[in-house]
Design a protein around this motif. Sequence first.
Motif, PDB file in Angstrom:
ATOM      1  N   THR A  92      -0.597  10.299  -6.198  1.00 46.93           N
ATOM      2  CA  THR A  92       0.124  11.503  -6.122  1.00 46.93           C
ATOM      3  C   THR A  92      -0.570  12.994  -6.451  1.00 46.93           C
ATOM      4  O   THR A  92      -0.174  13.951  -5.870  1.00 46.93           O
ATOM      5  CB  THR A  92       1.326  11.444  -7.293  1.00 46.93           C
ATOM      6  OG1 THR A  92       1.982  10.283  -7.077  1.00 46.93           O
ATOM      7  CG2 THR A  92       2.260  12.498  -7.407  1.00 46.93           C
ATOM      8  N   CYS A  93      -1.476  12.863  -7.022  1.00 44.43           N
ATOM      9  CA  CYS A  93      -2.244  14.095  -7.522  1.00 44.43           C
ATOM     10  C   CYS A  93      -3.247  14.571  -6.553  1.00 44.43           C
ATOM     11  O   CYS A  93      -3.930  15.662  -6.824  1.00 44.43           O
ATOM     12  CB  CYS A  93      -2.620  14.081  -8.980  1.00 44.43           C
ATOM     13  SG  CYS A  93      -1.412  14.064 -10.084  1.00 44.43           S
ATOM     14  N   THR A  94      -4.019  13.587  -5.917  1.00 43.75           N
ATOM     15  CA  THR A  94      -4.949  13.697  -4.917  1.00 43.75           C
ATOM     16  C   THR A  94      -5.037  13.118  -3.837  1.00 43.75           C
ATOM     17  O   THR A  94      -4.325  11.909  -3.491  1.00 43.75           O
ATOM     18  CB  THR A  94      -6.470  13.259  -5.880  1.00 43.75           C
ATOM     19  OG1 THR A  94      -7.626  13.657  -5.124  1.00 43.75           O
ATOM     20  CG2 THR A  94      -6.082  11.818  -6.321  1.00 43.75           C
TER      21      THR A  94
ATOM     22  N   ALA B 279       3.849   0.844  -4.986  1.00 43.36           N
ATOM     23  CA  ALA B 279       2.958   1.884  -4.027  1.00 43.36           C
ATOM     24  C   ALA B 279       3.925   1.964  -2.732  1.00 43.36           C
ATOM     25  O   ALA B 279       4.049   3.165  -2.217  1.00 43.36           O
ATOM     26  CB  ALA B 279       2.013   1.408  -3.756  1.00 43.36           C
ATOM     27  N   ARG B 280       4.283   0.842  -2.389  1.00 42.02           N
ATOM     28  CA  ARG B 280       5.125   0.864  -1.117  1.00 42.02           C
ATOM     29  C   ARG B 280       6.462   1.623  -1.052  1.00 42.02           C
ATOM     30  O   ARG B 280       6.652   2.401  -0.326  1.00 42.02           O
ATOM     31  CB  ARG B 280       5.260  -0.588  -0.487  1.00 42.02           C
ATOM     32  CG  ARG B 280       5.808  -0.735   1.049  1.00 42.02           C
ATOM     33  CD  ARG B 280       5.818  -2.130   1.291  1.00 42.02           C
ATOM     34  NE  ARG B 280       4.617  -2.831   1.500  1.00 42.02           N
ATOM     35  CZ  ARG B 280       4.409  -3.684   0.443  1.00 42.02           C
ATOM     36  NH1 ARG B 280       5.375  -4.380  -0.338  1.00 42.02           N
ATOM     37  NH2 ARG B 280       3.089  -4.280   0.771  1.00 42.02           N
ATOM     38  N   ARG B 281       6.898   1.358  -2.177  1.00 39.34           N
ATOM     39  CA  ARG B 281       8.316   1.993  -2.260  1.00 39.34           C
ATOM     40  C   ARG B 281       8.398   3.567  -2.463  1.00 39.34           C
ATOM     41  O   ARG B 281       8.875   4.250  -1.947  1.00 39.34           O
ATOM     42  CB  ARG B 281       9.160   1.492  -3.505  1.00 39.34           C
ATOM     43  CG  ARG B 281      10.436   1.969  -3.797  1.00 39.34           C
ATOM     44  CD  ARG B 281      11.141   1.456  -4.864  1.00 39.34           C
ATOM     45  NE  ARG B 281      10.511   1.617  -6.091  1.00 39.34           N
ATOM     46  CZ  ARG B 281      10.552   2.544  -6.981  1.00 39.34           C
ATOM     47  NH1 ARG B 281      11.348   3.570  -6.630  1.00 39.34           N
ATOM     48  NH2 ARG B 281      10.151   2.672  -8.017  1.00 39.34           N
ATOM     49  N   LEU B 282       7.225   3.984  -2.954  1.00 37.08           N
ATOM     50  CA  LEU B 282       7.046   5.490  -3.116  1.00 37.08           C
ATOM     51  C   LEU B 282       6.110   5.909  -1.955  1.00 37.08           C
ATOM     52  O   LEU B 282       5.877   7.284  -1.987  1.00 37.08           O
ATOM     53  CB  LEU B 282       6.330   5.716  -4.521  1.00 37.08           C
ATOM     54  CG  LEU B 282       6.961   5.304  -5.745  1.00 37.08           C
ATOM     55  CD1 LEU B 282       6.233   5.437  -6.860  1.00 37.08           C
ATOM     56  CD2 LEU B 282       8.170   6.300  -6.020  1.00 37.08           C
ATOM     57  N   GLY B 283       5.739   5.327  -0.953  1.00 37.55           N
ATOM     58  CA  GLY B 283       5.176   5.520  -0.009  1.00 37.55           C
ATOM     59  C   GLY B 283       3.550   6.217  -0.105  1.00 37.55           C
ATOM     60  O   GLY B 283       3.282   7.051   0.369  1.00 37.55           O
TER      61      GLY B 283
END
Length: 219
Positions: free
Chosen positions: A54-56, A77-81
Motif C-alpha cells: 500500500t505504501c510503496t 492481497a487479491r481482495r484488496l487488489g
Amino acid sequence: MRLLRPRGVYEPQEDTELLAKAARSELRTLHLAHHADVLDVGTGTGALALLAATCTAARVTAVDISWRAVLAARYNARRLGLPVQVHRGDLTGPVRGRKFDLILSNPPYVRSPRPATDAAVRTWAAGADGRAVLDRLCTEAPTLLREGGVLLLVQSALSGVAPTLERLGDGGLSARVALRETIPFGPVMEGHAEWLERHGVIRPGERKEELVVIRAQRT
C-alpha cells in the motif's frame, strides 16, 4: 484493514502494530526508489506485506510455513487488489539467493514450556528461551539484504534483546532498538506467568512485558 484470518493463523496484535509503525518510516524512504524489494517473513494474514504494498511501489514478497496463512495472505492481497507474491516455506527458504531492501518479521518469540503441537501454538511458541525462531532468523536474514538494506523485527524483551543484537552484528549488520512499548500480558502470557516466575524471567506478580522493534542495516 479487515483481513481474513482462518483458525491457526496469527491475529495481528500490538506487536504487529508496533512493527508497522517502524515500517512506515522505512517504506517512505523506499516509496520513490526504483526496483526496490520488500520481504515479509512469517506473514500470517499478510498484514505487513499488504502495508508495504500500500505504501510503496516496491515488489513485495511474503513467506509463511503455514498453508492456511499462505492462502489467507493470497486471498487478502487479491481482495484488496495488491500485488503481493506469497510463498510457502520455512523462514527464508523460498527466497534464498534473492536480495531485498527491506525485510519485516514478527516471528514466534514467546518463552513457553509447551511444545508447538498445533498450528495456533506454532504462531507464537518459541521454546523455553523464546529464541527457537529468532536465532535462525538472525542468521538467515542478513544474507538476503542488499547494501544499505534494513531488517525490522519485533520481539519481547523477555526473549533477550542482547542476543538478537549480537547475532545480527555477527551477520555484518549494524543493529539497535528502534522502538519500545510496554503492554499488559495477554491471555497467552497470563497462562505462562507462573512458569515465568518460577524460572526467574519475571518478578512475582509482574504482568507486563516490553516489546521492542530492532532495526538492523547492512552498511
